[in-house]
Design a protein around this motif. Structure first.
Motif, mmCIF file in Angstrom:
data_model
loop_
_atom_site.group_PDB
_atom_site.id
_atom_site.type_symbol
_atom_site.label_atom_id
_atom_site.label_comp_id
_atom_site.label_asym_id
_atom_site.label_seq_id
_atom_site.Cartn_x
_atom_site.Cartn_y
_atom_site.Cartn_z
ATOM 1 N N MET A 112 0.834 -1.198 0.000
ATOM 2 C CA MET A 112 0.000 0.000 0.000
ATOM 3 C C MET A 112 0.871 1.251 0.000
ATOM 4 O O MET A 112 1.877 1.315 0.706
ATOM 5 C CB MET A 112 -0.910 -0.009 1.232
ATOM 6 C CG MET A 112 -1.944 1.100 1.250
ATOM 7 S SD MET A 112 -3.018 0.998 2.717
ATOM 8 C CE MET A 112 -3.907 -0.533 2.402
ATOM 9 N N PRO A 113 0.532 2.292 -0.785
ATOM 10 C CA PRO A 113 1.312 3.533 -0.806
ATOM 11 C C PRO A 113 1.400 4.175 0.585
ATOM 12 O O PRO A 113 0.474 4.034 1.394
ATOM 13 C CB PRO A 113 0.527 4.429 -1.769
ATOM 14 C CG PRO A 113 -0.277 3.496 -2.603
ATOM 15 C CD PRO A 113 -0.602 2.323 -1.721
ATOM 16 N N LYS A 114 2.495 4.875 0.834
ATOM 17 C CA LYS A 114 2.755 5.426 2.166
ATOM 18 C C LYS A 114 1.650 6.355 2.650
ATOM 19 O O LYS A 114 1.214 6.263 3.807
ATOM 20 C CB LYS A 114 4.085 6.182 2.153
ATOM 21 C CG LYS A 114 4.471 6.737 3.519
ATOM 22 C CD LYS A 114 5.814 7.450 3.480
ATOM 23 C CE LYS A 114 6.164 7.998 4.856
ATOM 24 N NZ LYS A 114 7.473 8.709 4.864
ATOM 25 N N ASN A 115 1.167 7.245 1.790
ATOM 26 C CA ASN A 115 0.154 8.207 2.254
ATOM 27 C C ASN A 115 -1.145 7.512 2.650
ATOM 28 O O ASN A 115 -1.795 7.878 3.628
ATOM 29 C CB ASN A 115 -0.112 9.273 1.188
ATOM 30 C CG ASN A 115 -0.625 8.691 -0.118
ATOM 31 O OD1 ASN A 115 -0.462 7.503 -0.394
ATOM 32 N ND2 ASN A 115 -1.246 9.523 -0.935
ATOM 33 N N LYS A 116 -1.499 6.463 1.913
ATOM 34 C CA LYS A 116 -2.737 5.736 2.218
ATOM 35 C C LYS A 116 -2.604 4.939 3.507
ATOM 36 O O LYS A 116 -3.500 4.953 4.354
ATOM 37 C CB LYS A 116 -3.108 4.811 1.058
ATOM 38 C CG LYS A 116 -4.448 4.123 1.245
ATOM 39 C CD LYS A 116 -4.832 3.308 0.022
ATOM 40 C CE LYS A 116 -6.181 2.629 0.227
ATOM 41 N NZ LYS A 116 -6.582 1.809 -0.945
ATOM 42 N N ARG A 117 -1.463 4.240 3.680
ATOM 43 C CA ARG A 117 -1.309 3.414 4.882
ATOM 44 C C ARG A 117 -1.180 4.276 6.137
ATOM 45 O O ARG A 117 -1.681 3.909 7.198
ATOM 46 C CB ARG A 117 -0.146 2.443 4.744
ATOM 47 C CG ARG A 117 1.234 3.027 4.635
ATOM 48 C CD ARG A 117 2.298 1.929 4.546
ATOM 49 N NE ARG A 117 3.641 2.437 4.537
ATOM 50 C CZ ARG A 117 4.414 2.522 3.459
ATOM 51 N NH1 ARG A 117 3.954 2.124 2.285
ATOM 52 N NH2 ARG A 117 5.649 2.997 3.547
ATOM 53 N N GLU A 118 -0.560 5.445 6.017
ATOM 54 C CA GLU A 118 -0.445 6.317 7.181
ATOM 55 C C GLU A 118 -1.791 6.953 7.523
ATOM 56 O O GLU A 118 -2.092 7.177 8.699
ATOM 57 C CB GLU A 118 0.626 7.378 6.952
ATOM 58 C CG GLU A 118 2.039 6.797 6.972
ATOM 59 C CD GLU A 118 3.136 7.835 7.102
ATOM 60 O OE1 GLU A 118 2.817 9.041 6.978
ATOM 61 O OE2 GLU A 118 4.298 7.449 7.322
ATOM 62 N N ALA A 119 -2.611 7.198 6.521
ATOM 63 C CA ALA A 119 -3.959 7.734 6.777
ATOM 64 C C ALA A 119 -4.796 6.709 7.545
ATOM 65 O O ALA A 119 -5.517 7.056 8.498
ATOM 66 C CB ALA A 119 -4.637 8.096 5.459
ATOM 67 N N ILE A 120 -4.684 5.441 7.147
ATOM 68 C CA ILE A 120 -5.400 4.377 7.858
ATOM 69 C C ILE A 120 -4.865 4.239 9.279
ATOM 70 O O ILE A 120 -5.628 4.105 10.241
ATOM 71 C CB ILE A 120 -5.267 3.046 7.096
ATOM 72 C CG1 ILE A 120 -6.049 3.117 5.775
ATOM 73 C CG2 ILE A 120 -5.760 1.870 7.948
ATOM 74 C CD1 ILE A 120 -5.851 1.917 4.873
ATOM 75 N N LYS A 123 -6.171 6.977 11.506
ATOM 76 C CA LYS A 123 -7.587 6.741 11.824
ATOM 77 C C LYS A 123 -7.721 5.694 12.924
ATOM 78 O O LYS A 123 -8.521 5.842 13.857
ATOM 79 C CB LYS A 123 -8.328 6.297 10.561
ATOM 80 C CG LYS A 123 -9.818 6.093 10.747
ATOM 81 C CD LYS A 123 -10.479 5.717 9.424
ATOM 82 C CE LYS A 123 -11.974 5.501 9.604
ATOM 83 N NZ LYS A 123 -12.636 5.120 8.312
ATOM 84 N N SER A 157 -5.172 -3.826 8.911
ATOM 85 C CA SER A 157 -5.285 -4.421 7.580
ATOM 86 C C SER A 157 -6.557 -5.249 7.412
ATOM 87 O O SER A 157 -6.721 -5.935 6.405
ATOM 88 C CB SER A 157 -4.055 -5.296 7.289
ATOM 89 O OG SER A 157 -3.955 -6.332 8.248
#
Length: 224
Positions: A112-120, A123, A157
């Protein structure tokens, strides 16, 4: 109900000492099952078998129809990354990573791209009450806070099954309750299967079902 974990005639022997004796066990999807027993009863060994951490001497384990007992180490690693989550008694956070980085790590292994995984990850940390601790390192957090990070990481995940090995063992009574409430909340919301190892009957009561082990054998299996 759909069976997510199937254990058939599972035996485990260490140094000619039989630790598990012909274990048969089915766990249904979305169910929370507690493996309860005193130290030395075989519950942690059984958890290691279910999670593919150890190979059985005889018998086998299937998760979602996959015979994990027959997978090689590479296949097992890939399977765990895609389908399993873990909450440990000792937290098992990486000390050189922040809370966000620790929670995001399983998502990194999924590509998963860094920005997406850090957003999750952010949250998830907000949900466990650590919105102001995202950039803290494990040494800057209490035991209870570290375990909350561990819970956020385990569920980030959305794995099919989460294994929780004595997740409240190092915590005070108030924090134990908070941690178990969080685990149950995530499990309900995401319809995930939980296998909880504990020697504490009070913690086992959070489960839908309690499987009691003694001397490597299942001696009880009841709904709560």
């Amino acid at each position: 109900m759909q069976t997510i974990i199937r254990v058939e005639k599972l035996n485990k022997t260490f140094n000619q000492h039989q630790v598990l004796h012909a274990i048969d066990l089915n766990v249904h999807a979305g169910e929370m099952v507690a493996l309860l027993g005193p130290s030395g009863s075989g519950k942690s060994t059984l958890l290691n078998q279910l999670a593919g951490m150890e190979k059985p001497t005889k018998g086998g384990v299937r998760i979602g129809g996959v015979p994990i007992s027959r997978l090689n180490e590479r296949q097992l690693a890939e399977f765990r990354q895609k389908h399993l989550g873990f909450v440990f008694q000792s937290y098992n956070l990486l000390p050189n990573l922040t809370a966000v980085e620790n929670v995001a790590m399983p998502l990194m292994f999924q590509g998963m791209p860094k920005n997406k995984r850090e957003a999750i990850a952010k949250k998830m940390l907000k949900r466990v009450g650590l919105g102001k601790r995202m950039n803290h390192y494990p040494t800057q957090m209490s035991g209870g806070q570290q375990q909350r990070v561990g819970i956020a990481r385990a569920f980030a995940s959305r794995p099919q099954v989460v294994f929780a090995d004595e997740p409240t063992g190092n915590l005070d009574s108030k924090t134990k309750t908070e941690v178990m409430d969080m685990i149950c909340s995530f499990a309900r919301d995401f319809n995930q299967t939980i296998v909880l190892v504990t020697h504490d009957d009070n913690m086992a009561q959070y489960a839908d079902r309690i499987v009691t082990l003694l001397d490597g054998r299942i001696i009880g299996d009841r709904l709560t």
